[in-house]
Design a protein around this motif. Structure first.
Motif, PDB file in Angstrom:
ATOM      1  N   ALA A  44       0.769   0.075  -6.113  1.00  0.00           N
ATOM      2  CA  ALA A  44       0.298  -0.206  -4.804  1.00  0.00           C
ATOM      3  C   ALA A  44      -1.100  -0.085  -4.753  1.00  0.00           C
ATOM      4  CB  ALA A  44       1.350   0.438  -3.750  1.00  0.00           C
ATOM      5  N   PRO A  45      -1.611  -1.058  -3.918  1.00  0.00           N
ATOM      6  CA  PRO A  45      -3.280  -0.859  -3.611  1.00  0.00           C
ATOM      7  C   PRO A  45      -3.592   0.395  -2.966  1.00  0.00           C
ATOM      8  CG  PRO A  45      -2.319  -3.122  -2.881  1.00  0.00           C
ATOM      9  CD  PRO A  45      -1.195  -2.261  -3.274  1.00  0.00           C
ATOM     10  N   LYS A  46      -4.450   1.305  -2.933  1.00  0.00           N
ATOM     11  CA  LYS A  46      -4.691   2.434  -2.345  1.00  0.00           C
ATOM     12  C   LYS A  46      -4.466   2.360  -1.144  1.00  0.00           C
ATOM     13  CE  LYS A  46      -7.427   6.520  -3.375  1.00  0.00           C
ATOM     14  NZ  LYS A  46      -6.373   7.502  -3.812  1.00  0.00           N
ATOM     15  N   GLU A  47      -5.118   1.412  -0.312  1.00  0.00           N
ATOM     16  CA  GLU A  47      -5.060   1.097   0.882  1.00  0.00           C
ATOM     17  C   GLU A  47      -3.934   1.214   1.691  1.00  0.00           C
ATOM     18  OE1 GLU A  47      -6.475  -1.819  -0.683  1.00  0.00           O
ATOM     19  OE2 GLU A  47      -8.312  -0.554  -1.070  1.00  0.00           O
ATOM     20  N   GLU A  48      -2.674   0.573   0.915  1.00  0.00           N
ATOM     21  CA  GLU A  48      -1.578   0.611   1.435  1.00  0.00           C
ATOM     22  C   GLU A  48      -0.774   1.988   1.291  1.00  0.00           C
ATOM     23  OE1 GLU A  48       1.619  -2.205   0.447  1.00  0.00           O
ATOM     24  OE2 GLU A  48       0.052  -3.869  -0.050  1.00  0.00           O
ATOM     25  N   THR A  49      -1.022   2.684   0.424  1.00  0.00           N
ATOM     26  CA  THR A  49      -0.770   4.014   0.042  1.00  0.00           C
ATOM     27  C   THR A  49      -1.147   5.047   1.257  1.00  0.00           C
ATOM     28  OG1 THR A  49      -0.551   3.689  -2.123  1.00  0.00           O
ATOM     29  CG2 THR A  49      -0.562   6.010  -1.438  1.00  0.00           C
ATOM     30  N   GLU A  50      -2.767   4.734   1.373  1.00  0.00           N
ATOM     31  CA  GLU A  50      -3.315   5.671   2.597  1.00  0.00           C
ATOM     32  C   GLU A  50      -2.591   5.224   3.968  1.00  0.00           C
ATOM     33  OE1 GLU A  50      -7.579   4.588   2.037  1.00  0.00           O
ATOM     34  OE2 GLU A  50      -7.479   6.110   0.393  1.00  0.00           O
ATOM     35  N   LYS A  51      -2.576   3.974   4.115  1.00  0.00           N
ATOM     36  CA  LYS A  51      -1.742   3.549   5.605  1.00  0.00           C
ATOM     37  C   LYS A  51      -0.488   4.148   5.695  1.00  0.00           C
ATOM     38  CE  LYS A  51      -0.390  -0.673   7.802  1.00  0.00           C
ATOM     39  NZ  LYS A  51      -0.204  -2.110   7.710  1.00  0.00           N
ATOM     40  N   MET A  52       0.369   4.277   4.587  1.00  0.00           N
ATOM     41  CA  MET A  52       1.540   5.002   4.617  1.00  0.00           C
ATOM     42  C   MET A  52       1.451   6.598   4.920  1.00  0.00           C
ATOM     43  SD  MET A  52       4.260   6.788   3.030  1.00  0.00           S
ATOM     44  CE  MET A  52       3.900   7.063   1.337  1.00  0.00           C
ATOM     45  N   VAL A  53       0.443   7.068   4.181  1.00  0.00           N
ATOM     46  CA  VAL A  53       0.135   8.568   4.513  1.00  0.00           C
ATOM     47  C   VAL A  53      -0.139   8.677   5.786  1.00  0.00           C
ATOM     48  CG1 VAL A  53      -1.372  10.602   3.801  1.00  0.00           C
ATOM     49  CG2 VAL A  53      -0.129   8.890   1.889  1.00  0.00           C
ATOM     50  N   LYS A  54      -0.927   7.889   6.265  1.00  0.00           N
ATOM     51  CA  LYS A  54      -1.593   8.058   7.964  1.00  0.00           C
ATOM     52  C   LYS A  54      -0.263   7.993   8.891  1.00  0.00           C
ATOM     53  CE  LYS A  54      -6.250   7.071   7.119  1.00  0.00           C
ATOM     54  NZ  LYS A  54      -7.342   5.928   7.195  1.00  0.00           N
ATOM     55  N   SER A  55       0.700   6.860   8.553  1.00  0.00           N
ATOM     56  CA  SER A  55       1.531   6.809   9.334  1.00  0.00           C
ATOM     57  C   SER A  55       2.709   7.665   9.452  1.00  0.00           C
ATOM     58  CB  SER A  55       1.919   4.989   9.410  1.00  0.00           C
ATOM     59  OG  SER A  55       2.601   4.744   8.167  1.00  0.00           O
ATOM     60  N   TRP A  56       2.907   8.113   8.462  1.00  0.00           N
ATOM     61  CA  TRP A  56       4.002   8.837   8.080  1.00  0.00           C
ATOM     62  C   TRP A  56       4.249  10.204   9.088  1.00  0.00           C
ATOM     63  CZ3 TRP A  56       7.932   7.593   5.215  1.00  0.00           C
ATOM     64  CH2 TRP A  56       8.746   8.567   4.910  1.00  0.00           C
ATOM     65  N   PRO A  57       3.427  10.783   9.821  1.00  0.00           N
ATOM     66  CA  PRO A  57       3.890  11.754  10.546  1.00  0.00           C
ATOM     67  C   PRO A  57       4.440  11.476  12.007  1.00  0.00           C
ATOM     68  CG  PRO A  57       1.647  12.164   9.773  1.00  0.00           C
ATOM     69  CD  PRO A  57       2.154  10.926   9.324  1.00  0.00           C
ATOM     70  N   GLN A  58       4.122  10.150  12.295  1.00  0.00           N
ATOM     71  CA  GLN A  58       4.917   9.401  13.722  1.00  0.00           C
ATOM     72  C   GLN A  58       6.307   9.053  12.979  1.00  0.00           C
ATOM     73  OE1 GLN A  58       1.600   8.699  12.426  1.00  0.00           O
ATOM     74  NE2 GLN A  58       0.465   9.497  14.221  1.00  0.00           N
ATOM     75  N   TYR A  59       6.580   8.873  12.008  1.00  0.00           N
ATOM     76  CA  TYR A  59       7.680   8.211  11.504  1.00  0.00           C
ATOM     77  C   TYR A  59       9.015   8.932  11.630  1.00  0.00           C
ATOM     78  CZ  TYR A  59      11.237   5.858   8.338  1.00  0.00           C
ATOM     79  OH  TYR A  59      12.143   5.384   7.686  1.00  0.00           O
ATOM     80  N   ASP A  60      10.048   8.525  12.176  1.00  0.00           N
ATOM     81  CA  ASP A  60      11.305   9.239  12.303  1.00  0.00           C
ATOM     82  C   ASP A  60      12.450   8.713  11.590  1.00  0.00           C
ATOM     83  OD1 ASP A  60      13.096  11.190  13.207  1.00  0.00           O
ATOM     84  OD2 ASP A  60      13.162  11.035  15.180  1.00  0.00           O
ATOM     85  N   PRO A  61      12.714   8.837  10.537  1.00  0.00           N
ATOM     86  CA  PRO A  61      13.645   8.168   9.942  1.00  0.00           C
ATOM     87  C   PRO A  61      15.310   8.368  10.380  1.00  0.00           C
ATOM     88  CG  PRO A  61      13.175   9.987   8.582  1.00  0.00           C
ATOM     89  CD  PRO A  61      12.258   9.838   9.530  1.00  0.00           C
TER      90      PRO A  61
END
Length: 176
Positions: free
Chosen positions: A124-141
Motif C-alpha cells: 500500500a502507498p506510504k500515505e495510506e498507511t500513514e493516514k490509517m496510523v493517524k486515524s487509528w486512535p479515534q477508531y472504535d471497532p
C-alpha cells in the motif's frame, strides 16, 4: 416464495448462526489471537456459502427435485441472512456488555498490527498507511455501527456468490 423455502432457510440459518456464535464465543473467551486469523475468516466465509448451498439443495429435494432460480437464491439468502444477523447481535452484545476495557485494548492492538502488516504485504502507498496510523486512535471497532457495517458488506459479497450458486442449483429454465 413457498413455505418450504422459508422454513428450510430459517432452520439452516439458525443452525448456521449457532455455529458462528460458538466459533465467535470461543475466539472471544478462549483464544483472542484467533480474532485476526486469516484462516478462521476464510473458513467462516466458506462455511456460510456451504450452508447456503446446502439449504438450497435441501429445498430442491423437498420441492420434488425442481427449483427455480428465485427459490434457490431465496433459500440461500435467508440462510446466510439469519446466520449473519445472529452472529452480529452476539458480537454487539459481547462487545457492549461483556468485554473488559483491557480486552478491547488488546483486540484493538491486534487489529492495528494486522492492518499494518496487511498494508505492508500488499505494498500500500506510504500515505495510506500513514493516514490509517493517524486515524487509528479515534477508531472504535466495538461500536454497533462498526460491527454491523462490515457484516452488511460481507452479506452483499456472499449474495454475489449466492447468485452463482443459485444458477448452478436451479433446474428450471426460468431465471426468475
Amino acid at each position: 416464495m413457498s413455505d418450504i423455502v422459508k422454513k428450510t432457510g430459517l432452520q439452516l440459518g439458525i443452525v448456521l448462526g449457532t455455529v458462528l456464535i460458538v466459533v465467535s464465543a470461543y475466539i472471544y473467551f478462549v483464544d483472542l489471537k484467533l480474532f485476526t486469523d486469516v484462516w478462521i475468516g476464510m473458513a467462516t466465509a466458506l462455511g456460510m456459502v456451504v450452508f447456503g448451498c446446502i439449504a438450497a439443495l435441501i429445498s430442491r429435494k423437498k420441492l420434488g427435485g425442481y427449483i427455480t432460480f428465485r427459490e434457490s437464491f431465496s433459500t440461500y439468502f435467508i440462510t446466510i441472512l439469519i446466520g449473519r444477523v445472529m452472529v452480529c447481535l452476539f458480537s454487539v452484545i459481547v462487545s457492549s456488555f461483556v468485554l473488559t476495557p483491557e480486552t478491547k485494548v488488546s483486540l484493538k492492538q491486534q487489529m492495528y498490527d494486522f492492518n499494518v502488516k496487511l498494508m505492508n504485504q500488499n505494498l500500500a502507498p506510504k500515505e495510506e498507511t500513514e493516514k490509517m496510523v493517524k486515524s487509528w486512535p479515534q477508531y472504535d471497532p466495538f461500536t454497533p455501527s462498526e460491527i454491523i457495517t462490515p457484516a452488511v458488506k460481507y452479506l452483499l459479497r456472499d449474495c454475489l456468490i449466492g447468485f452463482l450458486a443459485a444458477l448452478v442449483i436451479r433446474n428450471k429454465r426460468a431465471l426468475i
